[in-house]
Design an enzyme around this catalytic site. Structure first.
Site, PDB file in Angstrom:
ATOM      1  CE  LYS A 141      -0.388  -0.196   5.030  1.00  0.00           C
ATOM      2  NZ  LYS A 141      -1.254  -0.649   6.140  1.00  0.00           N
ATOM      3  NE  ARG A 151      -6.764   0.997  11.528  1.00  0.00           N
ATOM      4  CZ  ARG A 151      -5.540   0.829  11.078  1.00  0.00           C
ATOM      5  NH1 ARG A 151      -4.630   1.754  11.278  1.00  0.00           N
ATOM      6  NH2 ARG A 151      -5.191  -0.253  10.418  1.00  0.00           N
ATOM      7  CG  MET A 181      11.550  23.759   0.072  1.00  0.00           C
ATOM      8  SD  MET A 181      10.762  24.920  -1.042  1.00  0.00           S
ATOM      9  CE  MET A 181       9.480  25.596  -0.016  1.00  0.00           C
ATOM     10  CE1 TYR A 192      14.961  31.389   5.535  1.00  0.00           C
ATOM     11  CE2 TYR A 192      15.025  29.032   5.079  1.00  0.00           C
ATOM     12  CZ  TYR A 192      14.947  30.333   4.633  1.00  0.00           C
ATOM     13  OH  TYR A 192      14.836  30.587   3.304  1.00  0.00           O
TER      14      TYR A 192
END
Ligand SMILES: *Cc1c(COP(=O)(O)O)cnc(C)c1O
Length: 370
Positions: free
Chosen positions: A35, A130, A306, A258
């Site tokens: 999955k 669940r 990033m 940062y």
């Protein structure tokens, strides 16, 4: 030149880890759980390494189609079953086995027109709360399914919430196992109960016709840090690696990145790595987390941005510098391994999340079967 970052998919290691699942549960058949695009590794990338499995288990019909497109004719199991009535048509067409966890899915089956009856996996909610039928509703669901001409074999399934640890200081699976055994006692059909954690930790106690091996297949350790990959003999399915694209020399009082979250207390040499959170490396990894440069352990410095992060080169040889190979997780040079779980732990998460979050922009290289 493209950015130097890449993900390596170690196909032979996947085959090794799958064999480990088999060795742990020698009497069971093994589902390779693929999955979430094979836990971020890419279904097409892992197929060669996992085709020795007895079947593939997943959630998305689209992924089931991709496995069939690769030529797989064996079992495919939809772990959550159908999401709407017309999914059953695809199940018929592609011969998919599917979980049945709620009344609506039985209603859809009852209305479904098919020449060949379906094999279904009736799911018991044994305590995770669940998906699945409550214990008191399970047998009625079985009886209802069993009466449908659309249904062929009914297998029985449940899922553990705490197979990787203790539950309230006691054994993690016994309470659910007791409920499963009690509710299913005299029902016919194959059983599938164990995920990776139960396969590794509890196999001797769980009689299962099929085990569902997910994270262990990819070299992730379900019970890290209690155990590491070497304890279970698991090898990394994925390496994320990049290079140092800049070097800075810091004086005491200089800050990095940062928010100036890191301040040098002494003279330091740091390397800037072409990898950031847009590549799937978590921004939550704090300063001081483990990372390899040229296969040598060192630590991250300051905030992850990033596209870049910084590493401490101060204690490393001068050769650890511009263009040096950086291993974010997985297998580095000199056969050094930085387990993905170790990085995940530093980020306050689990290896599963990191591998699934590998970003699309990272080019993937496949290490083929030998
Ligand atoms: C994802 C999943 C698994 C595999 O779990 P791992 O911890 O990755 O081994 C097994 N069964 C079900 C129902 C799942 O959803």
């Amino acid at each position: 030149m493209p950015r130097p970052i890449e993900a390596l998919i170690h196909v032979p290691n996947l085959a090794h880890n799958l064999a480990r699942a088999r060795a742990c549960a020698p009497d069971a058949q093994v589902w390779a759980v693929v999955k979430a695009n094979a836990y971020g590794h890419g279904i097409e990338n892992v197929y060669e390494g996992l085709r020795a499995a007895d079947g593939f288990a997943l959630l998305d019909l689209d992924e089931a189609q991709r496995i069939r497109a690769l030529g797989w004719r064996g079992p495919i199991l939809l772990l959550e079953g159908c999401f709407e009535t017309r999914d059953l048509e695809l199940c018929s067409r592609l011969k998919l086995w599917h979980a049945v966890h709620c009344e609506q899915q039985i209603d859809w089956l009852a209305m479904h027109k098919t020449h060949e009856p379906h094999r279904v996996f009736l799911k018991l909610n044994s305590g995770m709360n669940r998906l699945g039928f409550a214990p008191q509703a399970f047998r009625a669901a079985w009886t209802r399914l069993n009466a449908l001409p659309q249904v062929d074999e009914i297998s029985l399934m449940t899922h553990f919430s705490d197979a990787d640890a203790l539950r309230f200081g006691k054994d993690g699976i016994q309470h659910q196992l007791d409920i499963f055994k009690q509710v299913c006692a005299d029902l016919p059909g194959e059983r599938t109960v164990s995920n990776s954690a139960a396969t590794l930790r509890h196999t001797a106690r769980v009689a299962s016709d099929w085990v569902r091996a997910g994270i262990m297949t990819y070299g992730g350790v379900p019970d890290y840090p209690e155990h590491g990959p070497e304890h279970w003999d698991l090898r990394p399915g994925m390496t994320l690696r990049s290079k140092i694209i800049g070097v800075q020399h810091l004086q005491p009082g200089d800050t990095v990145g940062y928010g100036s979250s890191f301040t040098a207390s002494q003279a330091m040499r740091i390397g800037i790595v072409a990898c950031g959170y847009a590549d799937g490396y978590p921004r939550h990894v704090p300063s001081g987390s483990p990372i390899l440069v040229d296969g040598q352990r060192t630590t991250t410095v300051g905030r992850v941005s990033m596209d870049m992060l910084a590493v401490d080169l101060t204690a490393l040889p001068a050769s650890a510098s511009f263009d040096s190979e950086v291993t974010l997780w997985g297998r580095g040079p000199k056969a050094q391994v930085l387990p993905i779980d170790e990085v995940a732990k530093a980020a306050g998460t689990i290896g599963y999340e990191l591998m699934c979050a590998l970003a699309k922009r990272v080019p993937v290289t496949i290490e083929p079967m030998v």
